[in-house]
Design an enzyme around this catalytic site. Sequence first.
Site, PDB file in Angstrom:
ATOM      1  N   THR A 152       0.850  -1.196   0.000  1.00 21.82           N
ATOM      2  CA  THR A 152       0.000   0.000   0.000  1.00 21.82           C
ATOM      3  C   THR A 152       0.883   1.242   0.000  1.00 21.82           C
ATOM      4  O   THR A 152       1.985   1.220   0.550  1.00 21.82           O
ATOM      5  CB  THR A 152      -0.904  -0.023   1.251  1.00 21.82           C
ATOM      6  OG1 THR A 152      -1.796  -1.125   1.117  1.00 21.82           O
ATOM      7  CG2 THR A 152      -1.709   1.256   1.412  1.00 21.82           C
ATOM      8  N   GLY A 153       0.359   2.342  -0.585  1.00 24.40           N
ATOM      9  CA  GLY A 153       1.097   3.608  -0.578  1.00 24.40           C
ATOM     10  C   GLY A 153       1.490   4.004  -1.985  1.00 24.40           C
ATOM     11  O   GLY A 153       1.211   3.281  -2.958  1.00 24.40           O
ATOM     12  N   SER A 154       2.143   5.154  -2.105  1.00 24.02           N
ATOM     13  CA  SER A 154       2.440   5.698  -3.429  1.00 24.02           C
ATOM     14  C   SER A 154       3.478   4.863  -4.185  1.00 24.02           C
ATOM     15  O   SER A 154       3.403   4.738  -5.421  1.00 24.02           O
ATOM     16  CB  SER A 154       2.917   7.151  -3.302  1.00 24.02           C
ATOM     17  OG  SER A 154       4.002   7.227  -2.406  1.00 24.02           O
ATOM     18  N   THR A 155       4.427   4.263  -3.480  1.00 21.97           N
ATOM     19  CA  THR A 155       5.457   3.461  -4.160  1.00 21.97           C
ATOM     20  C   THR A 155       4.854   2.130  -4.613  1.00 21.97           C
ATOM     21  O   THR A 155       5.047   1.704  -5.759  1.00 21.97           O
ATOM     22  CB  THR A 155       6.662   3.220  -3.229  1.00 21.97           C
ATOM     23  OG1 THR A 155       6.905   4.411  -2.475  1.00 21.97           O
ATOM     24  CG2 THR A 155       7.903   2.860  -4.002  1.00 21.97           C
TER      25      THR A 155
ATOM     26  N   ASP B 265       6.267  -4.111  -1.169  1.00 16.35           N
ATOM     27  CA  ASP B 265       5.613  -3.058  -0.392  1.00 16.35           C
ATOM     28  C   ASP B 265       6.580  -1.886  -0.199  1.00 16.35           C
ATOM     29  O   ASP B 265       7.804  -2.056  -0.327  1.00 16.35           O
ATOM     30  CB  ASP B 265       5.197  -3.634   0.982  1.00 16.35           C
ATOM     31  CG  ASP B 265       4.055  -2.858   1.622  1.00 16.35           C
ATOM     32  OD1 ASP B 265       3.731  -1.756   1.153  1.00 16.35           O
ATOM     33  OD2 ASP B 265       3.490  -3.373   2.613  1.00 16.35           O
TER      34      ASP B 265
ATOM     35  N   LYS C 222       6.440   1.210   9.155  1.00 11.82           N
ATOM     36  CA  LYS C 222       5.408   1.245   8.129  1.00 11.82           C
ATOM     37  C   LYS C 222       4.086   1.703   8.752  1.00 11.82           C
ATOM     38  O   LYS C 222       3.952   1.732   9.960  1.00 11.82           O
ATOM     39  CB  LYS C 222       5.224  -0.147   7.505  1.00 11.82           C
ATOM     40  CG  LYS C 222       6.412  -0.532   6.616  1.00 11.82           C
ATOM     41  CD  LYS C 222       6.240  -1.874   5.928  1.00 11.82           C
ATOM     42  CE  LYS C 222       4.989  -2.071   5.178  1.00 11.82           C
ATOM     43  NZ  LYS C 222       4.683  -1.044   4.154  1.00 11.82           N
TER      44      LYS C 222
ATOM     45  N   GLU D 222      -0.643  -5.116   6.196  1.00 11.80           N
ATOM     46  CA  GLU D 222       0.716  -5.271   5.655  1.00 11.80           C
ATOM     47  C   GLU D 222       1.512  -6.273   6.487  1.00 11.80           C
ATOM     48  O   GLU D 222       2.260  -7.088   5.935  1.00 11.80           O
ATOM     49  CB  GLU D 222       1.429  -3.918   5.641  1.00 11.80           C
ATOM     50  CG  GLU D 222       0.854  -2.977   4.588  1.00 11.80           C
ATOM     51  CD  GLU D 222       1.508  -1.607   4.583  1.00 11.80           C
ATOM     52  OE1 GLU D 222       1.433  -0.939   3.541  1.00 11.80           O
ATOM     53  OE2 GLU D 222       2.072  -1.190   5.615  1.00 11.80           O
TER      54      GLU D 222
ATOM     55  N   LYS E 294      14.144   7.277   2.253  1.00 16.19           N
ATOM     56  CA  LYS E 294      13.633   6.312   3.226  1.00 16.19           C
ATOM     57  C   LYS E 294      14.704   5.566   4.032  1.00 16.19           C
ATOM     58  O   LYS E 294      14.445   5.121   5.146  1.00 16.19           O
ATOM     59  CB  LYS E 294      12.730   5.293   2.522  1.00 16.19           C
ATOM     60  CG  LYS E 294      11.574   5.908   1.719  1.00 16.19           C
ATOM     61  CD  LYS E 294      10.524   6.460   2.621  1.00 16.19           C
ATOM     62  CE  LYS E 294       9.314   7.060   1.917  1.00 16.19           C
ATOM     63  NZ  LYS E 294       8.468   6.112   1.238  1.00 16.19           N
TER      64      LYS E 294
HETATM   65  O1  LIG Z   1       0.424   2.233   5.463  1.00 11.66           O
HETATM   66  C1  LIG Z   1       1.126   2.458   4.488  1.00 11.66           C
HETATM   67  C2  LIG Z   1       2.341   1.740   4.162  1.00 11.66           C
HETATM   68  O2  LIG Z   1       3.071   1.240   5.227  1.00 11.66           O
HETATM   69  C3  LIG Z   1       3.221   2.399   3.093  1.00 11.66           C
HETATM   70  O3  LIG Z   1       3.912   1.353   2.499  1.00 11.66           O
HETATM   71  C4  LIG Z   1       4.196   3.426   3.623  1.00 11.66           C
HETATM   72  O4  LIG Z   1       3.477   4.434   4.305  1.00 11.66           O
HETATM   73  C5  LIG Z   1       5.033   4.050   2.494  1.00 11.66           C
HETATM   74  O5  LIG Z   1       4.208   4.758   1.645  1.00 11.66           O
HETATM   75  P1  LIG Z   1       4.789   5.591   0.397  1.00 11.66           P
HETATM   76  O6  LIG Z   1       5.266   4.580  -0.574  1.00 11.66           O
HETATM   77  O7  LIG Z   1       3.595   6.365  -0.096  1.00 11.66           O
HETATM   78  O8  LIG Z   1       5.861   6.481   0.933  1.00 11.66           O
END
Ligand SMILES: O=C[C@H](O)[C@H](O)[C@H](O)COP(=O)(O)O
EC number: 5.3.1.6
Length: 250
Positions: free
Chosen positions: A36-39, A92, A105, A114, A132
């Site tokens: 989940t998330g933008s990546t 993920d 996370k 997750e 990150k």
């Molecule tokens: O609950 C969300 C997840 O742990 C995401 O994988 C984490 O927040 C990273 O998200 P992003 O890829 O948007 O930075």
Amino acid sequence: MLPSAPHPNQLDQEKKLAAAAALRWVQDGMVLGLGTGSTAAHFISLLGEAVRNGQLRVQATATSQASEAQARELGIPLLQPRRGLRFDLTIDGADELDPQLRLIKGGGGALLREKVLANASDYLLIIADSTKLVPQLGQFPLPLEVVPFALPWVLDAVAELGGAPVLRPDRRNPQEPARSDQGNLLVDCHFNQIPDPAQVAAQLKTIPGLVEHGLFLGLARAALVVQSEQVMAVRPGIGPVPATSFTQLP
Ligand SMILES: O=C[C@H](O)[C@H](O)[C@H](O)COP(=O)(O)O
């Protein structure tokens, strides 16, 4: 002078690069966990393309309603939770990872599902932009999923641990608290530094009503992290080394 933060467009490019590198390690016939998330959304989008082109046949389970909806729209065959279901590979994102591949996370609120999928996976692969990878976890507030009834006591207990807890507001309607896909509340803990993640994880696990915390310890097998426009592979305590050194999952 502190180095300036990367531009959001640059970060988005980095997320795409990491997602594309992860796709190269997906093999035909695999059962996948989708993060989940933008990546992770970039990965799901590229996977959808590969499925549509007939390049890959896979089945998948998603870690959130949002990722499930995206996967369904792209025609990725979905599996619902059932006994015995295991994943060859889960891909993920993460909010923070350290060189031992300990993770924070849950910035998107999906930490519980997750962690469930990470535990049911033979291989958890993290994909991440250049912001990150950190020497020590804790700058990013540690998310918790909390049963609503237990909230006051969870806040007291976390404050005693030095976690400076804050109830997460809903992004669209900040007067209301944010809810997880399970309908639980989300709390962000401002430890600032977590020198001993295992100790903090063990302490959090003893708090009744705290359903799950966002420390993922000993779960990630590898990470693909972009540095200076290059995708680097990190394994617990090893790397970063150029991801091109590996033709398959390291
Ligand atoms: O609950 C969300 C997840 O742990 C995401 O994988 C984490 O927040 C990273 O998200 P992003 O890829 O948007 O930075």
